[in-house]
Design a protein around this motif. Structure first.
Motif, PDB file in Angstrom:
ATOM      1  N   ARG A 184      51.026  46.602  28.410  1.00  0.00           N
ATOM      2  CA  ARG A 184      50.046  45.665  28.964  1.00  0.00           C
ATOM      3  C   ARG A 184      49.480  46.159  30.295  1.00  0.00           C
ATOM      4  NH1 ARG A 184      50.377  40.346  26.929  1.00  0.00           N
ATOM      5  NH2 ARG A 184      52.026  40.064  25.368  1.00  0.00           N
ATOM      6  N   LEU A 185      48.231  45.741  30.534  1.00  0.00           N
ATOM      7  CA  LEU A 185      47.606  45.918  31.839  1.00  0.00           C
ATOM      8  C   LEU A 185      47.590  44.575  32.559  1.00  0.00           C
ATOM      9  CD1 LEU A 185      44.504  48.208  31.184  1.00  0.00           C
ATOM     10  CD2 LEU A 185      46.426  48.705  32.709  1.00  0.00           C
ATOM     11  N   ASP A 186      48.023  44.568  33.804  1.00  0.00           N
ATOM     12  CA  ASP A 186      47.978  43.353  34.620  1.00  0.00           C
ATOM     13  C   ASP A 186      46.596  43.259  35.260  1.00  0.00           C
ATOM     14  OD1 ASP A 186      48.371  41.170  36.187  1.00  0.00           O
ATOM     15  OD2 ASP A 186      49.890  42.077  37.487  1.00  0.00           O
ATOM     16  N   LEU A 187      45.697  42.512  34.614  1.00  0.00           N
ATOM     17  CA  LEU A 187      44.319  42.421  35.089  1.00  0.00           C
ATOM     18  C   LEU A 187      44.180  41.552  36.332  1.00  0.00           C
ATOM     19  CD1 LEU A 187      42.389  42.155  31.714  1.00  0.00           C
ATOM     20  CD2 LEU A 187      42.914  44.179  33.076  1.00  0.00           C
ATOM     21  N   SER A 188      45.220  40.798  36.671  1.00  0.00           N
ATOM     22  CA  SER A 188      45.138  39.992  37.895  1.00  0.00           C
ATOM     23  C   SER A 188      45.085  40.880  39.134  1.00  0.00           C
ATOM     24  CB  SER A 188      46.333  39.042  37.979  1.00  0.00           C
ATOM     25  OG  SER A 188      47.552  39.762  38.109  1.00  0.00           O
ATOM     26  N   GLN A 189      45.468  42.155  38.997  1.00  0.00           N
ATOM     27  CA  GLN A 189      45.414  43.091  40.122  1.00  0.00           C
ATOM     28  C   GLN A 189      44.055  43.763  40.260  1.00  0.00           C
ATOM     29  OE1 GLN A 189      48.720  45.843  40.517  1.00  0.00           O
ATOM     30  NE2 GLN A 189      50.043  44.548  39.281  1.00  0.00           N
ATOM     31  N   MET A 190      43.175  43.544  39.278  1.00  0.00           N
ATOM     32  CA  MET A 190      41.865  44.193  39.325  1.00  0.00           C
ATOM     33  C   MET A 190      40.938  43.454  40.285  1.00  0.00           C
ATOM     34  SD  MET A 190      42.108  46.835  37.449  1.00  0.00           S
ATOM     35  CE  MET A 190      40.378  47.286  37.527  1.00  0.00           C
ATOM     36  N   ASP A 191      40.577  44.129  41.369  1.00  0.00           N
ATOM     37  CA  ASP A 191      39.625  43.561  42.317  1.00  0.00           C
ATOM     38  C   ASP A 191      38.565  44.613  42.629  1.00  0.00           C
ATOM     39  OD1 ASP A 191      40.916  45.368  43.955  1.00  0.00           O
ATOM     40  OD2 ASP A 191      42.152  43.837  44.914  1.00  0.00           O
ATOM     41  N   ARG A 192      37.676  44.272  43.560  1.00  0.00           N
ATOM     42  CA  ARG A 192      36.568  45.177  43.877  1.00  0.00           C
ATOM     43  C   ARG A 192      37.046  46.503  44.468  1.00  0.00           C
ATOM     44  NH1 ARG A 192      31.310  43.517  44.216  1.00  0.00           N
ATOM     45  NH2 ARG A 192      30.896  41.414  43.464  1.00  0.00           N
ATOM     46  N   ASP A 193      38.198  46.493  45.117  1.00  0.00           N
ATOM     47  CA  ASP A 193      38.702  47.729  45.717  1.00  0.00           C
ATOM     48  C   ASP A 193      39.060  48.772  44.669  1.00  0.00           C
ATOM     49  OD1 ASP A 193      38.382  46.635  48.203  1.00  0.00           O
ATOM     50  OD2 ASP A 193      40.460  45.945  48.373  1.00  0.00           O
ATOM     51  N   ARG A 194      39.244  48.325  43.440  1.00  0.00           N
ATOM     52  CA  ARG A 194      39.601  49.249  42.363  1.00  0.00           C
ATOM     53  C   ARG A 194      38.372  49.759  41.599  1.00  0.00           C
ATOM     54  NH1 ARG A 194      44.718  49.971  40.771  1.00  0.00           N
ATOM     55  NH2 ARG A 194      46.352  48.803  41.834  1.00  0.00           N
ATOM     56  N   MET A 195      37.185  49.396  42.056  1.00  0.00           N
ATOM     57  CA  MET A 195      35.961  49.827  41.387  1.00  0.00           C
ATOM     58  C   MET A 195      34.955  50.337  42.406  1.00  0.00           C
ATOM     59  SD  MET A 195      35.315  46.883  38.503  1.00  0.00           S
ATOM     60  CE  MET A 195      36.640  46.293  37.462  1.00  0.00           C
ATOM     61  N   SER A 196      34.184  51.326  42.008  1.00  0.00           N
ATOM     62  CA  SER A 196      33.088  51.825  42.845  1.00  0.00           C
ATOM     63  C   SER A 196      31.935  52.228  41.937  1.00  0.00           C
ATOM     64  CB  SER A 196      33.554  53.005  43.701  1.00  0.00           C
ATOM     65  OG  SER A 196      33.970  54.091  42.883  1.00  0.00           O
ATOM     66  N   TRP A 197      30.709  51.997  42.439  1.00  0.00           N
ATOM     67  CA  TRP A 197      29.505  52.224  41.631  1.00  0.00           C
ATOM     68  C   TRP A 197      28.629  53.293  42.283  1.00  0.00           C
ATOM     69  CZ3 TRP A 197      27.221  51.773  37.150  1.00  0.00           C
ATOM     70  CH2 TRP A 197      25.829  51.802  37.048  1.00  0.00           C
ATOM     71  N   ASP A 198      28.231  54.277  41.474  1.00  0.00           N
ATOM     72  CA  ASP A 198      27.285  55.303  41.906  1.00  0.00           C
ATOM     73  C   ASP A 198      25.947  54.992  41.257  1.00  0.00           C
ATOM     74  OD1 ASP A 198      25.736  57.531  42.395  1.00  0.00           O
ATOM     75  OD2 ASP A 198      27.344  58.972  42.037  1.00  0.00           O
ATOM     76  N   GLY A 199      25.022  54.419  42.054  1.00  0.00           N
ATOM     77  CA  GLY A 199      23.749  53.980  41.497  1.00  0.00           C
ATOM     78  C   GLY A 199      22.896  55.115  40.968  1.00  0.00           C
ATOM     79  N   GLU A 200      22.921  56.274  41.645  1.00  0.00           N
ATOM     80  CA  GLU A 200      22.092  57.383  41.200  1.00  0.00           C
ATOM     81  C   GLU A 200      22.578  57.953  39.875  1.00  0.00           C
ATOM     82  OE1 GLU A 200      21.784  60.324  44.193  1.00  0.00           O
ATOM     83  OE2 GLU A 200      20.755  59.018  45.641  1.00  0.00           O
ATOM     84  N   ALA A 201      23.878  58.107  39.744  1.00  0.00           N
ATOM     85  CA  ALA A 201      24.444  58.660  38.502  1.00  0.00           C
ATOM     86  C   ALA A 201      24.710  57.591  37.457  1.00  0.00           C
ATOM     87  CB  ALA A 201      25.747  59.409  38.816  1.00  0.00           C
TER      88      ALA A 201
END
Length: 228
Positions: A110-127
């Motif tokens: 299992r993945l504990d999705l309660s730990q998923m927040d914005r700090d775990r994601m980053s977006w590259d708009g150009e790519a």
């Protein structure tokens, strides 16, 4: 002789009334209803579906919002356990009994999705690339299916008490072996690959629906290097 009073008839001038067209009068209530329905629909869309433009991380977070955990992999395998019992009289062994058990075991990853927040994601708009970092996988307690187990016993005379004792020991042993097998590096690698594929699919589609086009989602676990 006094001048005769001359009376002049009074003429009342009335403005002709302007009657509103019947269609316009009847259409006003319906117009109000349509405006109210449009307002309610807009508020509902704003509350539940609207995302600020240029916030793909927010769109991605919606995919996890209603899930506390996600089962990404299921492993089913056979475990072999064996126990022995020696009967003694005055400390002298006189009889030995043995029981072997082959039993199916199942473990969920299992993945504990309660730990998923914005700090775990980053977006590259150009790519048009979303980088996602996952917490470690968690394994469930092994489910030992003793109803499907095969038992083999050895000994000249195995009492019911001895048989139950051997069976209990084998069950505990099977649980320990199943836990160790579930964390085998090869099995964990399969589970991580399945988790990455599941998260990649669960995020790519919502981002495309949100209007971000053909996006790339890179997924890795804590401790893994980001792709170059």
């Amino acid at each position: 002789m006094a001048d005769k009073l001359k009376t002049h008839p009074t003429t009342l001038h009335t403005e002709p009334s302007r009657e509103q067209p019947l269609a316009r009068v009847q259409g006003v209530p319906w117009l109000i209803v349509i405006v109210l329905l449009a307002a309610v629909a807009w508020l509902g869309w704003r509350a539940f579906f609207y995302e600020e433009e240029g916030d793909p991380v927010g769109s991605a977070m919606l995919a996890f919002e209603k899930q506390n955990s996600l089962v990404v992999f299921n492993s089913r395998f056979q475990v072999v356990a064996q126990s022995t019992n020696t009967s003694r009289v005055m400390g002298v062994p006189i009889m030995e009994s043995a029981q072997a058990m082959i039993v199916p075991a199942t473990v969920d990853y299992r993945l504990d999705l309660s730990q998923m927040d914005r700090d775990r994601m980053s977006w590259d708009g150009e790519a048009k690339t979303l980088e996602v970092r996952l917490p470690p996988l968690r394994t469930s307690e092994p489910n030992i299916d003793e109803a499907e187990a095969l038992f083999f016993e050895e000994g000249l005379f195995v009492t019911g008490t001895t048989s139950r004792s051997l069976s209990t020991n084998n069950s505990e042993q099977a649980g320990r072996k199943a836990t160790a097998f579930a964390k085998n590096p090869q099995v964990m690698a399969l589970a991580r690959s399945a988790a990455k594929a599941a998260i990649r699919q669960n995020l790519t589609i919502p981002l495309q629906v949100a209007g971000y086009g053909d996006v790339t989602v890179n997924v890795r676990f804590d401790g893994e290097k980001a792709p170059q």
